[in-house]
Design a protein around this motif. Structure first.
Motif, PDB file in Angstrom:
ATOM      1  N   GLY A  28     -10.015 -49.184 -78.375  1.00  0.00           N
ATOM      2  CA  GLY A  28      -9.249 -48.821 -79.558  1.00  0.00           C
ATOM      3  C   GLY A  28      -9.292 -47.340 -79.879  1.00  0.00           C
ATOM      4  O   GLY A  28      -9.113 -46.938 -81.026  1.00  0.00           O
ATOM      5  N   LEU A  29      -9.536 -46.501 -78.883  1.00  0.00           N
ATOM      6  CA  LEU A  29      -9.581 -45.040 -79.047  1.00  0.00           C
ATOM      7  C   LEU A  29      -8.446 -44.404 -78.265  1.00  0.00           C
ATOM      8  O   LEU A  29      -7.892 -45.006 -77.342  1.00  0.00           O
ATOM      9  N   TYR A  30      -8.116 -43.162 -78.617  1.00  0.00           N
ATOM     10  CA  TYR A  30      -7.260 -42.369 -77.748  1.00  0.00           C
ATOM     11  C   TYR A  30      -8.087 -41.942 -76.539  1.00  0.00           C
ATOM     12  O   TYR A  30      -9.315 -41.779 -76.642  1.00  0.00           O
ATOM     13  N   LEU A  31      -7.427 -41.759 -75.396  1.00  0.00           N
ATOM     14  CA  LEU A  31      -8.151 -41.329 -74.198  1.00  0.00           C
ATOM     15  C   LEU A  31      -8.942 -40.053 -74.452  1.00  0.00           C
ATOM     16  O   LEU A  31     -10.060 -39.896 -73.965  1.00  0.00           O
TER      17      LEU A  31
ATOM     18  N   GLY B 282      -6.408 -51.383 -73.743  1.00  0.00           N
ATOM     19  CA  GLY B 282      -6.847 -51.347 -75.133  1.00  0.00           C
ATOM     20  C   GLY B 282      -7.153 -49.997 -75.713  1.00  0.00           C
ATOM     21  O   GLY B 282      -7.970 -49.891 -76.632  1.00  0.00           O
ATOM     22  N   PHE B 283      -6.517 -48.943 -75.196  1.00  0.00           N
ATOM     23  CA  PHE B 283      -6.629 -47.631 -75.827  1.00  0.00           C
ATOM     24  C   PHE B 283      -5.508 -47.463 -76.846  1.00  0.00           C
ATOM     25  O   PHE B 283      -4.483 -48.140 -76.781  1.00  0.00           O
ATOM     26  N   ARG B 284      -5.703 -46.557 -77.758  1.00  0.00           N
ATOM     27  CA  ARG B 284      -4.637 -46.196 -78.677  1.00  0.00           C
ATOM     28  C   ARG B 284      -3.666 -45.275 -77.951  1.00  0.00           C
ATOM     29  O   ARG B 284      -4.071 -44.437 -77.160  1.00  0.00           O
ATOM     30  N   ASP B 285      -2.393 -45.441 -78.233  1.00  0.00           N
ATOM     31  CA  ASP B 285      -1.389 -44.584 -77.623  1.00  0.00           C
ATOM     32  C   ASP B 285      -0.739 -43.740 -78.695  1.00  0.00           C
ATOM     33  O   ASP B 285      -0.726 -44.115 -79.876  1.00  0.00           O
ATOM     34  N   LYS B 286      -0.235 -42.588 -78.301  1.00  0.00           N
ATOM     35  CA  LYS B 286       0.440 -41.762 -79.294  1.00  0.00           C
ATOM     36  C   LYS B 286       1.642 -42.532 -79.838  1.00  0.00           C
ATOM     37  O   LYS B 286       2.321 -43.243 -79.093  1.00  0.00           O
ATOM     38  N   PRO B 287       1.894 -42.436 -81.127  1.00  0.00           N
ATOM     39  CA  PRO B 287       2.939 -43.257 -81.728  1.00  0.00           C
ATOM     40  C   PRO B 287       4.323 -42.882 -81.222  1.00  0.00           C
ATOM     41  O   PRO B 287       4.604 -41.713 -80.939  1.00  0.00           O
TER      42      PRO B 287
ATOM     43  N   GLN C  60       1.700 -47.431 -68.712  1.00  0.00           N
ATOM     44  CA  GLN C  60       1.236 -48.337 -69.765  1.00  0.00           C
ATOM     45  C   GLN C  60      -0.265 -48.610 -69.659  1.00  0.00           C
ATOM     46  O   GLN C  60      -0.768 -49.620 -70.132  1.00  0.00           O
ATOM     47  N   PHE C  61      -0.963 -47.666 -69.044  1.00  0.00           N
ATOM     48  CA  PHE C  61      -2.411 -47.781 -68.854  1.00  0.00           C
ATOM     49  C   PHE C  61      -3.123 -47.995 -70.188  1.00  0.00           C
ATOM     50  O   PHE C  61      -4.004 -48.861 -70.306  1.00  0.00           O
ATOM     51  N   THR C  62      -2.759 -47.208 -71.205  1.00  0.00           N
ATOM     52  CA  THR C  62      -3.457 -47.285 -72.490  1.00  0.00           C
ATOM     53  C   THR C  62      -3.286 -48.655 -73.120  1.00  0.00           C
ATOM     54  O   THR C  62      -4.244 -49.228 -73.649  1.00  0.00           O
TER      55      THR C  62
END
Length: 420
Positions: free
Chosen positions: A166-169, A217-222, A211-213
């Motif tokens: 649930g984090l940005y990379l 389960g990573f956050r993606d830029k909106p 679509q790796f993020t």
């Protein structure tokens, strides 16, 4: 005839042996065997030998050929005995043997690579044994990643400890590893994560590096929706500004402004210069990307128009948009406009020829003419080359047709020619 005599005989020479082994190396079989603990030695290579006629007619070349094979280093030559009616009893090579891995590696000059690869096998066996099967399947790819192997192991271990973080990379903190490293190696990491993470840590509905993020389960830029209100009476912000606004997709979906129609285009200047219209909104997006709109259910209550380039991708984008909003109408994408601006015809760089399911009969006919080069090869009329007066006249005509009250939205998409 003289030309044929000067050709090198088609017998197996030392260079042929080296080429044959290099091809085996490039297929990865030698390294795969090391991962699986499979013994390839002693290894026998059959060779092409001179015929009895060649031995008689080319005695000296045959003798030189035998000497070249027998003096090759790091291998041994298997000989066979034969009797020739003119030459008597003789022996010639019939196979080459490599008795051990060290001999073969010395022969093809790959000793250093294998030494490093063996170290990778040892690290992987201790830290991530589930990857040994991958290592056996793609040893040459692993060889290309040797310099980064330890770092990749660290990233994989972090992900196993923090599934679906649930984090940005860029928020990941692993000593000695910058997050751009992870972005660069998303491809191989995705393969490894699929093999080592539990199923509930992977979103199998999405795939691919882009679509790796989402998959892990990573956050993606909106996703942002840029739009401009065309009705001066409708204001979302105070003041007399252009009301050129960008919102994340969720905020846009919750907006529900007091507008009633949708027109769709793909050029930023058209987006900025589009004339004022009552109860209207113009949105600036990206050609094939409509995911930022699918949550905005209020769009389905609007009359939606799409204005794209008159080329194969323009119609492909229109067809894709109709898969989300079936009632979309095309604007300025008909044969009349195309022929009126023939002096501005250009060429489409990479046209698509795929079948489209979301076009009207008239649109399909024009699309077929474009993809089959009936009017001009790779014909394209870019929307920004249509005269502004022509646009205003078409909009006035369309406005007269739509006399009923309702909500107007004008959606603008910047052309991104991908996904064809």
């Amino acid at each position: 005839m003289q030309k044929n005599k000067n050709k090198r005989p088609r017998w197996t020479h030392p260079s042929d042996i080296r080429t044959q082994l290099q091809k085996q190396w490039q297929r990865g079989g030698i390294l795969s065997a090391l991962v699986m603990g499979k013994n390839l030695f002693p290894k026998r290579l059959a060779i092409k030998t001179p015929s009895a006629t060649e031995m008689l007619e080319q005695f000296e070349p045959v003798r030189a050929w035998i000497e070249a094979l027998r003096t090759m280093p790091h291998c041994r030559v298997e000989m066979r005995e034969f009797k020739h009616k003119n030459l008597g009893k003789n022996t010639v090579p019939q196979a080459i043997w490599f008795d051990g891995l060290e001999d073969l590696l010395a022969f093809i000059g790959k000793h250093a690579e294998v030494k490093r690869f063996m170290a990778v096998i040892e690290i992987t066996e201790k830290q991530q044994p589930a990857l040994l099967a991958w290592l056996a399947k793609k040893p040459l790819r692993a060889l290309a990643l040797l310099a980064d192997w330890s770092k990749l192991m660290q990233v994989l271990s972090w992900m196993q400890t923090h599934p679906r973080p649930g984090l940005y990379l860029r928020q990941i903190s692993i000593p000695g590893i910058h997050t751009k490293f992870i972005e660069i190696h998303r491809g191989v990491l995705a393969e490894w994560l699929d093999l080592t993470l539990p199923a509930n840590a992977i979103d199998f509905n999405v795939s691919g590096v882009s679509q790796f993020t989402q998959r892990y389960g990573f956050r993606d830029k909106p996703l942002l929706v840029r739009f401009r209100l065309l009705d001066p009476k409708i204001k979302l912000l105070p003041g007399n500004t252009m009301q050129d606004i960008s919102l994340d997709a969720d905020s846009f979906a919750a907006l529900n402004p007091a507008v009633s129609q949708v027109f769709i285009t793909e050029n930023e200047i058209n987006f900025l210069a589009f004339p004022a219209m009552k109860s209207s909104l113009i949105i600036f997006g990206k050609g094939y990307g409509f995911e930022m709109l699918h949550k905005a259910h209020w769009l389905r209550q609007c009359r939606i128009y799409y204005w794209g380039d008159i080329d194969t991708h323009g119609f492909a984008i229109l067809s894709q948009l109709r898969s989300h909003f079936p009632e979309v109408k095309s604007l300025l994408m008909e044969r009349k406009t195309l022929l009126a601006f023939k002096h501005h015809w250009g060429k489409e760089d990479d046209p698509t020829k795929r079948e489209l399911s979301g076009l009207s009969a008239a649109e399909q006919g024009l699309y077929d003419d474009l993809r089959n080069h009936c009017l001009q090869e790779n014909l394209r009329l870019e929307q920004e080359k249509i005269a502004y007066d022509w646009i205003r006249a078409v909009l006035r005509s369309e406005d007269k047709i739509n006399t009923e009250t309702g909500r107007r939205i004008f959606i603008h998409f910047q052309g991104v020619k991908t996904g064809a």
